[in-house]
Write a protein that holds these residues in place. Structure first.
Motif, mmCIF file in Angstrom:
data_model
loop_
_atom_site.group_PDB
_atom_site.id
_atom_site.type_symbol
_atom_site.label_atom_id
_atom_site.label_comp_id
_atom_site.label_asym_id
_atom_site.label_seq_id
_atom_site.Cartn_x
_atom_site.Cartn_y
_atom_site.Cartn_z
ATOM 1 N N ASP A 138 18.899 -8.120 15.941
ATOM 2 C CA ASP A 138 19.621 -7.329 14.956
ATOM 3 C C ASP A 138 19.010 -5.932 14.891
ATOM 4 N N TRP A 139 19.637 -4.969 15.556
ATOM 5 C CA TRP A 139 19.103 -3.620 15.610
ATOM 6 C C TRP A 139 19.250 -2.894 14.278
ATOM 7 N N SER A 140 20.088 -3.395 13.402
ATOM 8 C CA SER A 140 20.248 -2.733 12.110
ATOM 9 C C SER A 140 19.040 -2.954 11.204
ATOM 10 N N ALA A 141 18.192 -3.912 11.554
ATOM 11 C CA ALA A 141 17.036 -4.238 10.713
ATOM 12 C C ALA A 141 15.726 -3.842 11.383
ATOM 13 N N VAL A 142 15.746 -2.788 12.196
ATOM 14 C CA VAL A 142 14.520 -2.380 12.879
ATOM 15 C C VAL A 142 13.502 -1.902 11.849
ATOM 16 N N PRO A 143 12.224 -2.147 12.080
ATOM 17 C CA PRO A 143 11.192 -1.780 11.101
ATOM 18 C C PRO A 143 10.929 -0.283 11.078
ATOM 19 N N GLU A 144 10.200 0.139 10.050
ATOM 20 C CA GLU A 144 9.888 1.557 9.889
ATOM 21 C C GLU A 144 9.080 2.098 11.059
ATOM 22 N N ALA A 145 8.289 1.238 11.680
ATOM 23 C CA ALA A 145 7.422 1.694 12.775
ATOM 24 C C ALA A 145 8.187 1.927 14.070
ATOM 25 N N SER A 146 9.498 1.734 14.061
ATOM 26 C CA SER A 146 10.237 1.773 15.323
ATOM 27 C C SER A 146 10.316 3.177 15.923
ATOM 28 N N GLU A 147 10.323 4.237 15.093
ATOM 29 C CA GLU A 147 10.435 5.575 15.670
ATOM 30 C C GLU A 147 9.199 5.961 16.485
ATOM 31 N N PRO A 148 7.963 5.809 15.942
ATOM 32 C CA PRO A 148 6.806 6.105 16.806
ATOM 33 C C PRO A 148 6.701 5.145 17.988
ATOM 34 N N ALA A 149 7.149 3.893 17.806
ATOM 35 C CA ALA A 149 7.139 2.952 18.933
ATOM 36 C C ALA A 149 8.104 3.409 20.019
ATOM 37 N N PHE A 150 9.270 3.897 19.613
ATOM 38 C CA PHE A 150 10.239 4.434 20.577
ATOM 39 C C PHE A 150 9.650 5.602 21.346
ATOM 40 N N GLU A 151 9.029 6.543 20.630
ATOM 41 C CA GLU A 151 8.437 7.707 21.288
ATOM 42 C C GLU A 151 7.371 7.276 22.294
ATOM 43 N N LEU A 152 6.529 6.316 21.892
ATOM 44 C CA LEU A 152 5.443 5.883 22.765
ATOM 45 C C LEU A 152 5.971 5.163 23.997
ATOM 46 N N LEU A 153 6.958 4.293 23.833
ATOM 47 C CA LEU A 153 7.474 3.546 24.977
ATOM 48 C C LEU A 153 8.157 4.481 25.976
ATOM 49 N N THR A 154 8.914 5.456 25.499
ATOM 50 C CA THR A 154 9.532 6.398 26.440
ATOM 51 C C THR A 154 8.467 7.208 27.173
ATOM 52 N N ASP A 155 7.385 7.567 26.477
ATOM 53 C CA ASP A 155 6.294 8.286 27.142
ATOM 54 C C ASP A 155 5.616 7.409 28.193
ATOM 55 N N VAL A 156 5.424 6.130 27.876
ATOM 56 C CA VAL A 156 4.791 5.212 28.831
ATOM 57 C C VAL A 156 5.675 5.041 30.062
ATOM 58 N N TYR A 157 6.972 4.848 29.860
ATOM 59 C CA TYR A 157 7.893 4.743 30.995
ATOM 60 C C TYR A 157 7.805 5.999 31.870
ATOM 61 N N GLN A 158 7.781 7.161 31.224
ATOM 62 C CA GLN A 158 7.726 8.420 31.966
ATOM 63 C C GLN A 158 6.425 8.512 32.752
ATOM 64 N N GLU A 159 5.322 8.184 32.110
ATOM 65 C CA GLU A 159 4.014 8.277 32.758
ATOM 66 C C GLU A 159 3.910 7.332 33.948
ATOM 67 N N ARG A 160 4.535 6.168 33.843
ATOM 68 C CA ARG A 160 4.448 5.178 34.930
ATOM 69 C C ARG A 160 5.531 5.372 35.995
ATOM 70 N N GLY A 161 6.394 6.354 35.792
ATOM 71 C CA GLY A 161 7.432 6.631 36.783
ATOM 72 C C GLY A 161 8.633 5.707 36.710
ATOM 73 N N PHE A 162 8.800 4.993 35.581
ATOM 74 C CA PHE A 162 9.927 4.067 35.429
ATOM 75 C C PHE A 162 11.106 4.811 34.801
ATOM 76 N N THR A 163 11.686 5.731 35.567
ATOM 77 C CA THR A 163 12.739 6.582 35.018
ATOM 78 C C THR A 163 13.997 5.790 34.703
ATOM 79 N N ARG A 164 14.320 4.800 35.513
ATOM 80 C CA ARG A 164 15.513 4.003 35.257
ATOM 81 C C ARG A 164 15.331 3.166 33.992
ATOM 82 N N LYS A 165 14.180 2.540 33.839
ATOM 83 C CA LYS A 165 13.910 1.773 32.620
ATOM 84 C C LYS A 165 13.969 2.676 31.392
ATOM 85 N N LYS A 166 13.408 3.865 31.521
ATOM 86 C CA LYS A 166 13.419 4.792 30.402
ATOM 87 C C LYS A 166 14.848 5.147 30.027
ATOM 88 N N ALA A 167 15.665 5.468 31.025
ATOM 89 C CA ALA A 167 17.051 5.853 30.746
ATOM 90 C C ALA A 167 17.823 4.704 30.109
#
Length: 606
Positions: free
Chosen positions: A161-190
C-alpha cells in the motif's frame, strides 16, 4: 551531556544486542548487565538494570520470526522485571534515564550486524521499523557498503500500500536513487523512480519528479526537465525546493530576467508561511536580486573545505588587470608565432609543483584526469601567487579544471570563465588583426589553442553562444582543426535541433574532413533527421569503413568502457570510437527511430 549519553547508550545497547543474539534468553541478558554491562555505564548498576528490559523489548528474535518477545512493565508494587527481587517502584521504576531511548535502536543495531542469509530472512519477514531500515542503510552507505545499503532500502520500499508510506520514505528514496547511481544501476534507478511517480503519495511523487527534473537538467535535456518541473509543480505546488529548481532551470534555458522575477514570486509566496526557515527566505531575497550571483555563491560555499580558496579565486579573477601583451614574432616562413616568456615558463613550473597533473587534451571528447582530489593544495597556492594567472599555460589547466567541476552550470560562467575568456580575447586580438597564418605547430601557438579549447568546453553548456563564437574564432586561425572543434560545433547544433545549420556545416566539409568518423557519424544523423535516408545510410557505411567499432558502440546501451592513457587513441581503434560515442550518442538516442535505423543499416552491411 546528551552527546555523552548517546555514546554510552550505543555502546551498551550494541553489547546487549550481541548478548541477546548469542542465546536469545532474557536471564542471560540480565546476568550480562549485572556482571559486565554496568562497566559500560560508569559502573552504574541501577541504570544498567533499568535499561536492559527496555532494550530486550525492542530486540527482534530469530526464534520468534524476527518479532520481539516483550516483557510487561510491572505495576509499582510488583517484583521488578530486572529480577532483583525488589519492588519495581523501589528498583528500576525509580531510575531516571539520562536521555531518550530510540524505539527502533535494537532493530537498527541488528540490521547493521546481520549478514547474508540472516539479513535476507530478517528483511523478508517485513517487520523492521522503517526508521531502523533507513538508519541501517545510511550507516552501510557511509561505510562504503553500497550493496548492503541497496538491499536494505529495497526492503524498505517493498510496499503493498503506497498510500501508507512512512515519514522516512523521502530520505530513503533520495538515498536509494543515489546508491543506484553510484553502483551504475541506471535501469534500476529509472524503474524505481517511475514506480514512485506512478504509485507514490504526493509528497514522495513530488520528490521523485524533482529528482527527474534535476537529472534532465544535468543531461542538458531542458525540454524534459521543463515537463518534469511542471508535473512537480502540479503535484507539490507549495514545496519550497521548487523555487530553487525553477531558478536553475530558467538559467539553463537562458532566461535570466525571468529567473529573477520567478524567484521574487516564490519569495513573496513563501514569506507568508511561518514554517519556512528564515535563512531560506534570506537566500530567496538574494536569489531574486541576482540569481546568477546567488547560485554561484551558494555553489562555492557548498564546496566545504574548498569554499574559502574558491571564493578567493573568484575575487582574483574578478579583479584581473588587463592582460600583458604576449611575445609574438614572425618565423622564417613568414608566419606569426607565440613564444612562452621565461617568466611565464617559470610560473608554470612552480604551478606544476602543486597542480601535479599533465593534461594531454588533444580532443574535446573526454577529460583525462580529475584534478580536484588535490584541489585544496593547488587552489591554496594559486591564491597566494596571483601572478601565475598571467601565464597562458596556467590558465589553460585552471580553465580545464574548472570545466570539469563547474562547466555545466550557467551561473558559474561569469564568475570563473568569462574573466579567463576576456584575457584570451586580449591575447588573440593582435593575431586576428594581423590576418596572418597562425598555425598550431608553430612556436608555442599550441598553448593558446589549448587555452581556447578549455574555455570552449567550460562554457559549452552554460553560455553556448560564447562557446560557439570562440570555437569559430579558433577554427579560423587553425583551419586544420587540430582540436576537433568542428565535431563539437556539430554536436551543439544537433543538440539544439538546428538541423539546417548542421546540414550547411557538413556539406561545407573538405574532402579530408569527410573522412573524420566524428563528423561523418554526425552527418548521418543530420541526414536521418531531414528524411534523406539514402544519404544517411551512405554516411553510416562510410563511418564503418573509417572505424568499424563506432556503429556498434553507438548502438549499444551499456558497452564496455574504453580506457586509454594518453587520450589520443589510434585512428580506427575502439578507443577512438569510444570518444565519438561519448560525444554523439545522446543525440542519436534522443532522435526517435535513429538507433533502430542504424541497426537496420548495419544488419544489411553484414
Amino acid at each position: 551531556m546528551l552527546a555523552g549519553w548517546v555514546d554510552q547508550l550505543l555502546g551498551f545497547a550494541d553489547r546487549a544486542r550481541a548478548t541477546i543474539q548469542s542465546s536469545e534468553q532474557y536471564p542471560e541478558l540480565i546476568r550480562w548487565a549485572r556482571n559486565e554491562g554496568a562497566s559500560l555505564l560508569g559502573e552504574d548498576l541501577a541504570l544498567a538494570q533499568a535499561l536492559t528490559p527496555q532494550l530486550w523489548n525492542q530486540m527482534p528474535l530469530v526464534r520468534c520470526n524476527y518479532s520481539p518477545e516483550p516483557l510487561a512493565e510491572p505495576d509499582p508494587l510488583e517484583p521488578c522485571w530486572c529480577d532483583s527481587g525488589r519492588r519495581y517502584r523501589d528498583c528500576c521504576g525509580a531510575v531516571v534515564v539520562p536521555g531518550p531511548i530510540p524505539s527502533n535502536l535494537m532493530w537498527m543495531l541488528a540490521l547493521k550486524e546481520w549478514r547474508g542469509e540472516r539479513l535476507r530472512q530478517a528483511l523478508d519477514a517485513g517487520k523492521a521499523p522503517p526508521q531502523a531500515l533507513l538508519e541501517a542503510a545510511i550507516i552501510s552507505a557511509e561505510t562504503g557498503q553500497l550493496g548492503r545499503a541497496q538491499r536494505i532500502l529495497e526492503a524498505f520500499f517493498r510496499l503493498e500500500d503506497w498510500s501508507a508510506v512512512p515519514e522516512a520514505s523521502e530520505p530513503a528514496f533520495e538515498l536509494l536513487t543515489d546508491v543506484y547511481q553510484e553502483r551504475g544501476f541506471t535501469r534500476k534507478k529509472a524503474d524505481f523512480v517511475d514506480q514512485v511517480v506512478d504509485r507514490g503519495p504526493p509528497f514522495l511523487k513530488g520528490a521523485a519528479l524533482e529528482r527527474i527534473c534535476l537529472a534532465f537538467i544535468d543531461a542538458d535535456n531542458l525540454a524534459d526537465a521543463r515537463a518534469a518541473f511542471l508535473r512537480a509543480l502540479k503535484t507539490i505546488p507549495d514545496a519550497p525546493s521548487l523555487a530553487y529548481i525553477e531558478t536553475m532551470l530558467l538559467l539553463h534555458e537562458g532566461r535570466r530576467e525571468e529567473a529573477g522575477s520567478r524567484a521574487d514570486f516564490w519569495l513573496r509566496r513563501l514569506s507568508r508561511r511561518p514554517d519556512i526557515d528564515p535563512d531560506y527566505i534570506g537566500f530567496l531575497e538574494v536569489l531574486a536580486d541576482d540569481p546568477v550571483a546567488a547560485l554561484a555563491e551558494q555553489m562555492v560555499n557548498s564546496e566545504e573545505e574548498l569554499a574559502e580558496p574558491l571564493a578567493i579565486l573568484q575575487d582574483m579573477l574578478e579583479e584581473l588587470p588587463t592582460a600583458e601583451p604576449l611575445d609574438y614574432e614572425y618565423n622564417i616562413e613568414g608566419r606569426l608565432e607565440y613564444h612562452v616568456s621565461e617568466r611565464h615558463e617559470d610560473d608554470y613550473t612552480r604551478w606544476q609543483d602543486f597542480f601535479g597533473i599533465q593534461e594531454s587534451q588533444d580532443s574535446i571528447h573526454e577529460s583525462v584526469t580529475d584534478p580536484w582530489p588535490n584541489a585544496q593544495e593547488w587552489l591554496g597556492e594559486l591564491c597566494q601567487h596571483p601572478r601565475w594567472l598571467d601565464s597562458p599555460m596556467v590558465l589553460q589547466e585552471l580553465a580545464m579544471a574548472l570545466a570539469v567541476r563547474f562547466g555545466n552550470l550557467p551561473w558559474m560562467i561569469p564568475a570563473f570563465f568569462v574573466p579567463i575568456a576576456t584575457r584570451l580575447d586580449t591575447w588573440l586580438a593582435p593575431v586576428e588583426a594581423a590576418n596572418e597564418s597562425f598555425l598550431w605547430q608553430d612556436g608555442d601557438n599550441e598553448v593558446l589553442f589549448r587555452l581556447g579549447l578549455s574555455l570552449v568546453i567550460g562554457m559549452e553548456r552554460g553560455d553556448v553562444m560564447r562557446s560557439r563564437t570562440l570555437a569559430q574564432r579558433l577554427l579560423r586561425l587553425d583551419r586544420d582543426d587540430n582540436l576537433g572543434l568542428r565535431e563539437l560545433l556539430l554536436e551543439q547544433l544537433l543538440r539544439e535541433g538546428d538541423n539546417e545549420q548542421a546540414l550547411a556545416m557538413v556539406e561545407a566539409l573538405s574532402d579530408d574532413e569527410q573522412h573524420w568518423p566524428g563528423l561523418t557519424i554526425g552527418k548521418a544523423l543530420v541526414m536521418y533527421r531531414l528524411g534523406r535516408l539514402d544519404d544517411a545510410e551512405q554516411s553510416i557505411m562510410a563511418v564503418h569503413r573509417y572505424n568499424e567499432h563506432l556503429p556498434g558502440l553507438m548502438m549499444q546501451a551499456s558497452p564496455r568502457r574504453e580506457v586509454h592513457a594518453d587520450n589520443v587513441p589510434e585512428p580506427g581503434s575502439r578507443g577512438e570510437a569510444w570518444q565519438y560515442r561519448v560525444l554523439m550518442r545522446d543525440q542519436w538516442v534522443s532522435t526517435p527511430g535513429a538507433i533502430d535505423f542504424l541497426k537496420q543499416v548495419m544488419r544489411r552491411l553484414r
